[in-house]
Each structure stands twice: as structure tokens, then as C-alpha cells.
Design a protein around this motif. Structure first.
Motif, PDB file in Angstrom:
ATOM      1  N   ILE A  81       0.822  -1.207   0.000  1.00 17.04           N
ATOM      2  CA  ILE A  81       0.000   0.000   0.000  1.00 17.04           C
ATOM      3  C   ILE A  81       0.858   1.259   0.000  1.00 17.04           C
ATOM      4  CG2 ILE A  81      -1.929  -1.110   1.199  1.00 17.04           C
ATOM      5  CD1 ILE A  81      -0.990   0.387   3.768  1.00 17.04           C
ATOM      6  N   ILE A  82       0.267   2.311  -0.522  1.00 19.49           N
ATOM      7  CA  ILE A  82       0.789   3.667  -0.370  1.00 19.49           C
ATOM      8  C   ILE A  82      -0.189   4.379   0.546  1.00 19.49           C
ATOM      9  CG2 ILE A  82       1.265   5.865  -1.537  1.00 19.49           C
ATOM     10  CD1 ILE A  82       1.735   4.114  -4.099  1.00 19.49           C
ATOM     11  N   GLY A  83       0.324   5.038   1.577  1.00 20.60           N
ATOM     12  CA  GLY A  83      -0.594   5.687   2.508  1.00 20.60           C
ATOM     13  C   GLY A  83       0.120   6.629   3.453  1.00 20.60           C
ATOM     14  N   THR A  84      -0.661   7.165   4.380  1.00 18.36           N
ATOM     15  CA  THR A  84      -0.159   8.109   5.372  1.00 18.36           C
ATOM     16  C   THR A  84      -0.456   7.577   6.763  1.00 18.36           C
ATOM     17  OG1 THR A  84      -0.521   9.986   3.889  1.00 18.36           O
ATOM     18  CG2 THR A  84      -0.287  10.483   6.237  1.00 18.36           C
ATOM     19  N   VAL A  85       0.548   7.601   7.629  1.00 13.29           N
ATOM     20  CA  VAL A  85       0.359   7.178   9.019  1.00 13.29           C
ATOM     21  C   VAL A  85      -0.472   8.239   9.731  1.00 13.29           C
ATOM     22  CG1 VAL A  85       1.491   6.481  11.156  1.00 13.29           C
ATOM     23  CG2 VAL A  85       2.606   6.044   8.946  1.00 13.29           C
ATOM     24  N   ILE A  86      -1.626   7.856  10.258  1.00 11.64           N
ATOM     25  CA  ILE A  86      -2.532   8.840  10.849  1.00 11.64           C
ATOM     26  C   ILE A  86      -2.645   8.728  12.367  1.00 11.64           C
ATOM     27  CG2 ILE A  86      -3.907   9.101   8.756  1.00 11.64           C
ATOM     28  CD1 ILE A  86      -6.008   7.255  10.040  1.00 11.64           C
ATOM     29  N   PRO A 110       0.592  -0.451  17.875  1.00 12.33           N
ATOM     30  CA  PRO A 110      -0.179  -0.410  16.634  1.00 12.33           C
ATOM     31  C   PRO A 110      -0.171   0.996  16.017  1.00 12.33           C
ATOM     32  CG  PRO A 110      -1.496  -1.201  18.515  1.00 12.33           C
ATOM     33  CD  PRO A 110      -0.292  -0.524  19.059  1.00 12.33           C
ATOM     34  N   TYR A 111      -0.062   1.040  14.701  1.00 16.51           N
ATOM     35  CA  TYR A 111      -0.176   2.281  13.935  1.00 16.51           C
ATOM     36  C   TYR A 111      -1.296   2.121  12.918  1.00 16.51           C
ATOM     37  CZ  TYR A 111       4.498   3.434  15.705  1.00 16.51           C
ATOM     38  OH  TYR A 111       5.582   3.708  16.506  1.00 16.51           O
ATOM     39  N   LEU A 112      -2.054   3.192  12.720  1.00 12.00           N
ATOM     40  CA  LEU A 112      -3.101   3.194  11.692  1.00 12.00           C
ATOM     41  C   LEU A 112      -2.587   3.937  10.478  1.00 12.00           C
ATOM     42  CD1 LEU A 112      -6.338   3.908  13.788  1.00 12.00           C
ATOM     43  CD2 LEU A 112      -5.203   1.713  13.303  1.00 12.00           C
ATOM     44  N   VAL A 113      -2.753   3.320   9.307  1.00 11.25           N
ATOM     45  CA  VAL A 113      -2.299   3.910   8.049  1.00 11.25           C
ATOM     46  C   VAL A 113      -3.511   4.078   7.129  1.00 11.25           C
ATOM     47  CG1 VAL A 113      -0.776   3.663   6.049  1.00 11.25           C
ATOM     48  CG2 VAL A 113      -0.049   2.798   8.300  1.00 11.25           C
ATOM     49  N   ARG A 114      -3.754   5.309   6.691  1.00  9.57           N
ATOM     50  CA  ARG A 114      -4.834   5.568   5.744  1.00  9.57           C
ATOM     51  C   ARG A 114      -4.340   5.254   4.339  1.00  9.57           C
ATOM     52  NH1 ARG A 114      -5.960  10.673   6.702  1.00  9.57           N
ATOM     53  NH2 ARG A 114      -7.803  10.292   8.001  1.00  9.57           N
ATOM     54  N   VAL A 115      -5.073   4.388   3.630  1.00  6.74           N
ATOM     55  CA  VAL A 115      -4.647   3.918   2.317  1.00  6.74           C
ATOM     56  C   VAL A 115      -4.969   4.950   1.248  1.00  6.74           C
ATOM     57  CG1 VAL A 115      -4.874   2.102   0.587  1.00  6.74           C
ATOM     58  CG2 VAL A 115      -4.963   1.520   3.028  1.00  6.74           C
ATOM     59  N   GLU A 116      -3.947   5.352   0.543  1.00  7.42           N
ATOM     60  CA  GLU A 116      -4.093   6.254  -0.605  1.00  7.42           C
ATOM     61  C   GLU A 116      -4.210   5.444  -1.897  1.00  7.42           C
ATOM     62  OE1 GLU A 116      -0.849   8.870  -3.076  1.00  7.42           O
ATOM     63  OE2 GLU A 116      -0.819   9.028  -0.886  1.00  7.42           O
ATOM     64  N   ALA A 150       6.033   7.040  11.865  1.00  9.43           N
ATOM     65  CA  ALA A 150       5.807   8.377  12.417  1.00  9.43           C
ATOM     66  C   ALA A 150       4.502   8.941  11.889  1.00  9.43           C
ATOM     67  CB  ALA A 150       6.963   9.312  12.061  1.00  9.43           C
ATOM     68  N   VAL A 151       3.674   9.450  12.789  1.00 12.58           N
ATOM     69  CA  VAL A 151       2.399  10.034  12.383  1.00 12.58           C
ATOM     70  C   VAL A 151       2.657  11.176  11.400  1.00 12.58           C
ATOM     71  CG1 VAL A 151       0.361  11.293  13.177  1.00 12.58           C
ATOM     72  CG2 VAL A 151       1.244   9.357  14.515  1.00 12.58           C
ATOM     73  N   GLY A 152       1.936  11.158  10.304  1.00  9.29           N
ATOM     74  CA  GLY A 152       2.061  12.200   9.296  1.00  9.29           C
ATOM     75  C   GLY A 152       2.945  11.833   8.121  1.00  9.29           C
ATOM     76  N   GLU A 153       3.768  10.782   8.261  1.00 13.20           N
ATOM     77  CA  GLU A 153       4.654  10.442   7.150  1.00 13.20           C
ATOM     78  C   GLU A 153       3.915   9.636   6.086  1.00 13.20           C
ATOM     79  OE1 GLU A 153       8.046   7.967   7.799  1.00 13.20           O
ATOM     80  OE2 GLU A 153       6.976   6.573   9.099  1.00 13.20           O
ATOM     81  N   ARG A 154       4.334   9.854   4.846  1.00 14.88           N
ATOM     82  CA  ARG A 154       3.763   9.142   3.693  1.00 14.88           C
ATOM     83  C   ARG A 154       4.723   8.015   3.338  1.00 14.88           C
ATOM     84  NH1 ARG A 154       3.297  11.108  -2.292  1.00 14.88           N
ATOM     85  NH2 ARG A 154       1.512   9.892  -3.081  1.00 14.88           N
ATOM     86  N   VAL A 155       4.171   6.817   3.176  1.00 16.15           N
ATOM     87  CA  VAL A 155       5.018   5.637   3.041  1.00 16.15           C
ATOM     88  C   VAL A 155       4.474   4.664   1.995  1.00 16.15           C
ATOM     89  CG1 VAL A 155       6.019   5.646   5.364  1.00 16.15           C
ATOM     90  CG2 VAL A 155       3.764   4.625   5.003  1.00 16.15           C
ATOM     91  N   GLY A 179      10.551  -3.649   4.513  1.00 18.04           N
ATOM     92  CA  GLY A 179       9.190  -3.438   4.025  1.00 18.04           C
ATOM     93  C   GLY A 179       8.689  -2.025   4.142  1.00 18.04           C
ATOM     94  N   ARG A 180       9.547  -1.105   4.616  1.00 20.55           N
ATOM     95  CA  ARG A 180       9.121   0.285   4.802  1.00 20.55           C
ATOM     96  C   ARG A 180       9.926   1.207   3.888  1.00 20.55           C
ATOM     97  NH1 ARG A 180       9.773   3.746  10.334  1.00 20.55           N
ATOM     98  NH2 ARG A 180       9.408   5.808   9.475  1.00 20.55           N
ATOM     99  N   TRP A 181       9.230   1.928   3.041  1.00 22.08           N
ATOM    100  CA  TRP A 181       9.844   2.857   2.101  1.00 22.08           C
ATOM    101  C   TRP A 181       9.233   4.238   2.312  1.00 22.08           C
ATOM    102  CZ3 TRP A 181      12.726   0.844  -2.431  1.00 22.08           C
ATOM    103  CH2 TRP A 181      12.953  -0.539  -2.329  1.00 22.08           C
ATOM    104  N   THR A 182      10.079   5.229   2.484  1.00 20.62           N
ATOM    105  CA  THR A 182       9.618   6.595   2.692  1.00 20.62           C
ATOM    106  C   THR A 182       9.377   7.264   1.342  1.00 20.62           C
ATOM    107  OG1 THR A 182      10.852   6.774   4.755  1.00 20.62           O
ATOM    108  CG2 THR A 182      10.181   8.832   3.705  1.00 20.62           C
ATOM    109  N   ILE A 183       8.263   7.986   1.251  1.00 26.05           N
ATOM    110  CA  ILE A 183       7.978   8.766   0.050  1.00 26.05           C
ATOM    111  C   ILE A 183       8.365  10.205   0.348  1.00 26.05           C
ATOM    112  CG2 ILE A 183       6.214   9.496  -1.601  1.00 26.05           C
ATOM    113  CD1 ILE A 183       4.636   6.963  -0.797  1.00 26.05           C
TER     114      ILE A 183
END
Length: 244
Positions: A81-86, A110-116, A150-155, A179-183
Motif C-alpha cells: 500500500i501507499i498511505g499516510t500514518v494517521i 499499533p499504527y493506523l495507516v490511511r490507504v491512498e 511516524a504520524v504524518g509520514e507518507r510511506v 518493508g518500509r519505504w519513505t515517500i
């Protein structure tokens, strides 16, 4: 079967050691991500240990299997997925524990990630990603093998299913930091893992095209990928224009 080189990051099935205060670290094992997503309507977290040992704090360390390419990551992931940690949620006791001492459990956050955009996996607007480490009361466990989200980062995330049977779907990073790539703000991607840094600086669109092309052309013909393969029937590929 060929031997795959080990790197110092999270494995699909890693032996984690907690360095105890004044005692030897207890070895705890977690089959991280080798279970299928469950369909229960609500999570059922494990109860806290009935007795909290004085040496429950420490650093988590692991020996990890090296994942060599985007293609291998794509074919061994339940979600891409591409998303933002919210949101970062409160840390909780995990299911992994020392069989010789059930009170010694791992802590995860746990972290919640909104799927873009979803490249593969089952649909959903929000994905829950568990990372080992966190603080509960006087117990702090530090994750030394992968940086916390990190909350707010796009990954761009490659995820393995990690929920025990009977709980709602949750995921962990496939291969830890692999498995983690920063955008980056300029639209390029970057990995912090040395052998994957060859992809750094490529545009997100280019990386997405490589992942989807790999999923369309078939998995790499290596024994390790065959062993950890996630079939498209259980985690389908999505077209590049698809959203959540």
C-alpha cells in the motif's frame, strides 16, 4: 535449498531476544506474518501477564532474512500500500512469549495507516500495522531493528499478515525495515536498508510500475520466494489507478 544471507533486520519468522535487567535475555518466538488474515469483526488482544517480571524491559534484537528486490517483497506480502500514518495507538502486550515463562511477553505498538493507493491485498481504507516495542507501565521494550512509523509520514509499505486466528486483520512490515519505504516530498522513494538503496531516488510512479509489472509476470523462481509466496488469489493485485 540455497542458503539465503541473513541481515540484521526483522525476519518473517524471527527469534527475538529481550535483554533483561541483570538476567539473561529470554528468547521469544513469533511467526510474524505467516498466517492468513482473519475475518472476525473485532480484535481480541491477549490479556496482560498476570505477573510482570522486574526484567520485562530491554532491547529487541533479531537476525533477519535478506529480501533482495522489489519483486521478492511484492510476492511475499499480503498487502502493498501507499498511505499516510494517521495514528499511533497505545502499546499493548503481544501474543509472543517465552514458552518457559508465559509472563514474559513482547510489547507491540499499533499504527493506523490511511490507504491512498493499494497495489495488492484485500480492500480497506485503514490498515493496522504492528511494530514490536513500546511502553506499558514500567516496562519499556526498544525495537533496535526497525524504525518506528511516524504520524504524518507518507510511506510505501510491504506488509505480512500478523494477526493470530480469531482476531481482526493486522499486519507487520515484511522483512522489518525492508518493508518500509519513505515517500519524499519530491515524489521519490527511499529505503534505509543498504542492499535496497539502489532504488533510492526513483519516482514513486516508477516503483509502482515495477511492483505491478512483477505481479503481472509471475514470482521470482527462487526457493525462498516459493516458501513464503502469497498467492494472488488471497491478495490480488490492483491496477495502478485504483484507490483503497
Amino acid at each position: 535449498m540455497a542458503t539465503r544471507r541473513i541481515v540484521s533486520i526483522l525476519a518473517l519468522a524471527a527469534a527475538l531476544a529481550i535483554a533483561g535487567c541483570g538476567t539473561e535475555g529470554a528468547t521469544l518466538q513469533e511467526q510474524a506474518g505467516d498466517v492468513s488474515p482473519a475475518t472476525a469483526s473485532a480484535p481480541s488482544p491477549p490479556p496482560a501477564p498476570t505477573t510482570i517480571p522486574s526484567d520485562c524491559s530491554g532491547a529487541l534484537a533479531a537476525s533477519i532474512v535478506r529480501i533482495d528486490s522489489l519483486e521478492e517483497l511484492a510476492w511475499t506480502s499480503h498487502q502493498v500500500i501507499i498511505g499516510t500514518v494517521i495514528e499511533r495507538q497505545p502499546s499493548v502486550w503481544g501474543h509472543a512469549h517465552n514458552p518457559l515463562d508465559p509472563s514474559r511477553r513482547l510489547i507491540y505498538t499499533p499504527y493506523l495507516v490511511r490507504v491512498e493507493q493499494r497495489l495488492r491485498g484485500q480492500p480497506g481504507d485503514i490498515v493496522t500495522v504492528h511494530q514490536w516495542g513500546g511502553t506499558i507501565g514500567t516496562c519499556t521494550q526498544t525495537n533496535t531493528f526497525e524504525q518506528g512509523l511516524a504520524v504524518g509520514e507518507r510511506v510505501l509499505l510491504f506488509l505480512r499478515a500478523s494477526n493470530p486466528p480469531g482476531t481482526s486483520p493486522t499486519y507487520s512490515l515484511n522483512g522489518g525495515a525492508q518493508g518500509r519505504w519513505t515517500i519524499d516530498p519530491n515524489g521519490t522513494v527511499s529505503s534505509s536498508v543498504g542492499h535496497l538503496e539502489r532504488y533510492n531516488g526513483q519516482s514513486l510512479a516508477t516503483i509502482v510500475a515495477q511492483v505491478l509489472s512483477s505481479l503481472a509476470s509471475g514470482p521470482p523462481a527462487t526457493p525462498w520466494v516459493r516458501e513464503h509466496l502469497v498467492p494472488l488469489e488471497s491478495a490480488p493485485a490492483w491496477p495502478s489507478s485504483a484507490g483503497p
